[in-house]
Design a protein around this motif. Structure first.
Motif, PDB file in Angstrom:
ATOM      1  N   PHE A  58       0.841  -1.201   0.000  1.00  0.00           N
ATOM      2  CA  PHE A  58       0.000   0.000   0.000  1.00  0.00           C
ATOM      3  C   PHE A  58       0.871   1.243   0.000  1.00  0.00           C
ATOM      4  CE2 PHE A  58      -2.447  -3.281   2.180  1.00  0.00           C
ATOM      5  CZ  PHE A  58      -3.730  -3.116   1.674  1.00  0.00           C
ATOM      6  N   GLU A  59       0.366   2.307  -0.615  1.00  0.00           N
ATOM      7  CA  GLU A  59       0.985   3.612  -0.438  1.00  0.00           C
ATOM      8  C   GLU A  59       0.197   4.364   0.626  1.00  0.00           C
ATOM      9  OE1 GLU A  59       1.382   6.169  -3.906  1.00  0.00           O
ATOM     10  OE2 GLU A  59       2.206   7.804  -2.670  1.00  0.00           O
ATOM     11  N   ALA A  60       0.916   4.862   1.641  1.00  0.00           N
ATOM     12  CA  ALA A  60       0.271   5.654   2.695  1.00  0.00           C
ATOM     13  C   ALA A  60       0.063   7.075   2.189  1.00  0.00           C
ATOM     14  CB  ALA A  60       1.146   5.658   3.952  1.00  0.00           C
ATOM     15  N   VAL A 113       5.914   5.186   1.651  1.00  0.00           N
ATOM     16  CA  VAL A 113       5.649   6.424   2.391  1.00  0.00           C
ATOM     17  C   VAL A 113       6.263   7.611   1.663  1.00  0.00           C
ATOM     18  CG1 VAL A 113       5.888   7.595   4.634  1.00  0.00           C
ATOM     19  CG2 VAL A 113       5.745   5.091   4.550  1.00  0.00           C
ATOM     20  N   ASN A 114       5.458   8.653   1.449  1.00  0.00           N
ATOM     21  CA  ASN A 114       5.954   9.858   0.777  1.00  0.00           C
ATOM     22  C   ASN A 114       6.777  10.715   1.730  1.00  0.00           C
ATOM     23  OD1 ASN A 114       4.495   9.917  -1.988  1.00  0.00           O
ATOM     24  ND2 ASN A 114       2.883   9.409  -0.518  1.00  0.00           N
ATOM     25  N   VAL A 115       7.935  11.152   1.265  1.00  0.00           N
ATOM     26  CA  VAL A 115       8.801  12.008   2.081  1.00  0.00           C
ATOM     27  C   VAL A 115       9.111  13.271   1.277  1.00  0.00           C
ATOM     28  CG1 VAL A 115      11.082  12.200   3.135  1.00  0.00           C
ATOM     29  CG2 VAL A 115       9.759  10.113   3.440  1.00  0.00           C
ATOM     30  N   VAL A 145      10.526   4.409   0.678  1.00  0.00           N
ATOM     31  CA  VAL A 145      10.413   5.858   0.783  1.00  0.00           C
ATOM     32  C   VAL A 145      10.222   6.430  -0.618  1.00  0.00           C
ATOM     33  CG1 VAL A 145      11.781   7.930   1.242  1.00  0.00           C
ATOM     34  CG2 VAL A 145      11.691   6.101   2.940  1.00  0.00           C
ATOM     35  N   GLU A 146       9.191   7.248  -0.803  1.00  0.00           N
ATOM     36  CA  GLU A 146       8.935   7.868  -2.117  1.00  0.00           C
ATOM     37  C   GLU A 146       9.408   9.313  -2.118  1.00  0.00           C
ATOM     38  OE1 GLU A 146       5.013   7.535  -3.712  1.00  0.00           O
ATOM     39  OE2 GLU A 146       4.934   5.369  -3.376  1.00  0.00           O
ATOM     40  N   LEU A 147      10.287   9.613  -3.052  1.00  0.00           N
ATOM     41  CA  LEU A 147      10.807  10.971  -3.193  1.00  0.00           C
ATOM     42  C   LEU A 147      10.465  11.476  -4.571  1.00  0.00           C
ATOM     43  CD1 LEU A 147      14.370   9.983  -2.085  1.00  0.00           C
ATOM     44  CD2 LEU A 147      12.651  11.032  -0.624  1.00  0.00           C
ATOM     45  N   MET A 175      11.467   6.673  -6.801  1.00  0.00           N
ATOM     46  CA  MET A 175      11.305   8.022  -7.340  1.00  0.00           C
ATOM     47  C   MET A 175       9.864   8.172  -7.797  1.00  0.00           C
ATOM     48  SD  MET A 175      13.222  10.025 -10.402  1.00  0.00           S
ATOM     49  CE  MET A 175      14.833  10.267  -9.678  1.00  0.00           C
ATOM     50  N   ASP A 176       9.169   9.125  -7.160  1.00  0.00           N
ATOM     51  CA  ASP A 176       7.743   9.335  -7.384  1.00  0.00           C
ATOM     52  C   ASP A 176       7.505  10.252  -8.580  1.00  0.00           C
ATOM     53  OD1 ASP A 176       5.063   9.111  -6.857  1.00  0.00           O
ATOM     54  OD2 ASP A 176       5.088  10.222  -4.975  1.00  0.00           O
ATOM     55  N   ASP A 177       6.357  10.135  -9.198  1.00  0.00           N
ATOM     56  CA  ASP A 177       5.927  11.059 -10.259  1.00  0.00           C
ATOM     57  C   ASP A 177       6.965  11.211 -11.364  1.00  0.00           C
ATOM     58  OD1 ASP A 177       3.873  11.398  -8.483  1.00  0.00           O
ATOM     59  OD2 ASP A 177       4.450  13.403  -7.853  1.00  0.00           O
ATOM     60  N   ILE A 196      10.945   3.120  -9.863  1.00  0.00           N
ATOM     61  CA  ILE A 196      10.502   4.362 -10.499  1.00  0.00           C
ATOM     62  C   ILE A 196       8.990   4.289 -10.600  1.00  0.00           C
ATOM     63  CG2 ILE A 196      10.403   5.593 -12.708  1.00  0.00           C
ATOM     64  CD1 ILE A 196      13.306   4.751 -13.193  1.00  0.00           C
ATOM     65  N   LYS A 197       8.316   5.313 -10.097  1.00  0.00           N
ATOM     66  CA  LYS A 197       6.868   5.375 -10.255  1.00  0.00           C
ATOM     67  C   LYS A 197       6.556   6.325 -11.401  1.00  0.00           C
ATOM     68  CE  LYS A 197       4.261   4.733  -6.748  1.00  0.00           C
ATOM     69  NZ  LYS A 197       3.468   4.931  -5.508  1.00  0.00           N
ATOM     70  N   ILE A 198       6.014   5.754 -12.459  1.00  0.00           N
ATOM     71  CA  ILE A 198       5.746   6.538 -13.664  1.00  0.00           C
ATOM     72  C   ILE A 198       4.499   7.383 -13.441  1.00  0.00           C
ATOM     73  CG2 ILE A 198       5.311   6.451 -16.154  1.00  0.00           C
ATOM     74  CD1 ILE A 198       6.581   3.603 -16.072  1.00  0.00           C
ATOM     75  N   GLY A 232       3.248   1.758 -12.367  1.00  0.00           N
ATOM     76  CA  GLY A 232       2.407   2.698 -13.109  1.00  0.00           C
ATOM     77  C   GLY A 232       1.391   3.307 -12.159  1.00  0.00           C
ATOM     78  N   GLU A 233       1.350   4.642 -12.085  1.00  0.00           N
ATOM     79  CA  GLU A 233       0.431   5.336 -11.181  1.00  0.00           C
ATOM     80  C   GLU A 233      -0.829   5.777 -11.925  1.00  0.00           C
ATOM     81  OE1 GLU A 233       3.190   8.693  -9.849  1.00  0.00           O
ATOM     82  OE2 GLU A 233       2.280   8.034  -7.990  1.00  0.00           O
ATOM     83  N   GLY A 234      -1.935   5.791 -11.216  1.00  0.00           N
ATOM     84  CA  GLY A 234      -3.154   6.384 -11.767  1.00  0.00           C
ATOM     85  C   GLY A 234      -3.804   5.572 -12.873  1.00  0.00           C
TER      86      GLY A 234
HETATM   87 MG    MG Z   1       3.653   8.952  -3.817  1.00  0.00          MG
END
Ligand code: MG
Ligand code: C2E
Ligand code: MG
Ligand code: MG
Length: 288
Positions: A58-60, A113-115, A145-147, A175-177, A196-198, A232-234
């Motif tokens: 899960f992503e918090a 977790v987003n930081v 950790v998502e940066l 690496m987020d976004d 890597i989160k696209i 893949g996000e979204g």
């Molecule tokens: Mg995120």
């Protein structure tokens, strides 16, 4: 005449600015209060392994239950909290809460977790993250950790040392976004990344958008060569999911699967998963 008009405008502008400043101060105070009054909560968006759609983690995602405004989006208050420094205690709470929740969930489930870059610059961040993981007695590799790229762009020694400290402890780095910031292939070499989160903007497109598809294909290909996983996000429909599967993207999240869930709903999802498994495996219920 022109001068009068000009002055009038200046005064109006100043009044507007004062109101704006006052609103901002109120909001800033409310953010401080929110922490004390426990108005923040975490929601959890499921992440699925492709192509089989097994639940991986899960992503918090933080939520603010504002007494008058209702649910306030993190997109609205995180930037303010970053400016005032309130992001530091908020971020500390997020990490502790995420670890506390994860400690009660199965060991094969991870939490992302987003930081914020502001947190990353704080001297105590490494101790804070590792401390929360130890306090709740969870395996460090269950935490990611998502940066954002903005954090990576400030290629300071401070940030590089925090990231290598986290990795040495066993925490994973994502690496987020990806693709929205100052994307530079150099980041992929400078920082050791696990994932890597696209960004959603490349996923949330029609089947006809060949340029977005080309970016997704190139990023997943490059990541694979560098032994970096991709998410893949979204993802909102089956077409988009098929596209990700076709290029070998490892995991996905999005409204197609689930919106972010309350802790209770996420726990229920995990219980349902366990029951499904037990259904197919009676031996574990009735050992010989
Ligand atoms: Mg995120
Ligand atoms: P993010 O880390 O990129 O999180 C993904 C965002 O996309 C979440 O928005 C999620 O609800 C949304 N999303 C997921 N799937 C879909 C989909 O299929 N369609 C659409 N349209 N949206 C989808 P959310 O929860 O509003 O969070 C926004 C941003 O706020 C996050 O973006 C992250 O940058 C930040 N944020 C959230 N929680 C935290 C936190 O605890 N700490 C910090 N520093 N930042 C946070
Ligand atoms: Mg993201
Ligand atoms: Mg985002």
């Amino acid at each position: 005449k022109a001068k009068e008009n000009g002055r009038g405008r200046v005064e109006l502008y100043e009044t507007g600015m004062l109101e704006e400043a006052a609103r901002k101060r109120t909001f800033e105070r409310e953010i401080e209060v929110a922490l004390l009054e426990q108005q923040f909560e975490l929601h959890f968006q499921p992440l699925y392994v492709l192509p089989g759609r097994e639940l991986a983690g899960f992503e918090a995602l933080i939520r603010w239950r504002h007494p008058e405004l209702g649910m306030v989006s993190p997109a609205d208050f995180i930037p303010v909290a970053e400016q005032t420094g309130a992001i530091l205690p908020i971020g500390e709470w997020v990490f502790d809460e995420a670890c506390r929740q994860l400690a009660g969930w199965p060991e094969d489930i991870y939490m992302s977790v987003n930081v914020s870059p502001v947190q990353l610059r704080s001297a105590s961040i490494l101790n804070q993250i590792c401390g929360a993981i130890e306090r709740h007695n969870i395996l460090p590799r269950r935490i990611e950790v998502e940066l954002t790229e903005t954090a990576m762009v400030e290629n300071s020694d401070q940030i590089a040392s925090v990231l290598s400290g986290l990795r040495a402890f066993g925490v994973r780095i994502a690496m987020d976004d990806f693709g929205t910031g100052y994307s530079s292939l150099a980041h992929l070499r400078t920082f050791e990344l696990d994932r890597i989160k696209i960004d959603r903007s490349f996923i949330d497109v029609s089947r006809e958008d060949v340029s977005a598809a080309a970016v997704v294909r190139a990023v997943t290909g490059l990541a694979r060569d560098l032994s970096i996983a991709t998410t893949g996000e979204g993802v909102e429909n089956e077409d988009q999911l098929d596209g990700l599967i076709a290029v070998g993207c490892e995991t996905a999240q999005g409204f197609l699967f689930s919106k972010p869930l309350s802790a209770e709903k996420a726990s229920a999802l995990l219980r349902a998963r366990l029951e499904e498994r037990n259904d197919g495996d009676p031996v574990s219920l009735w050992p010989a």
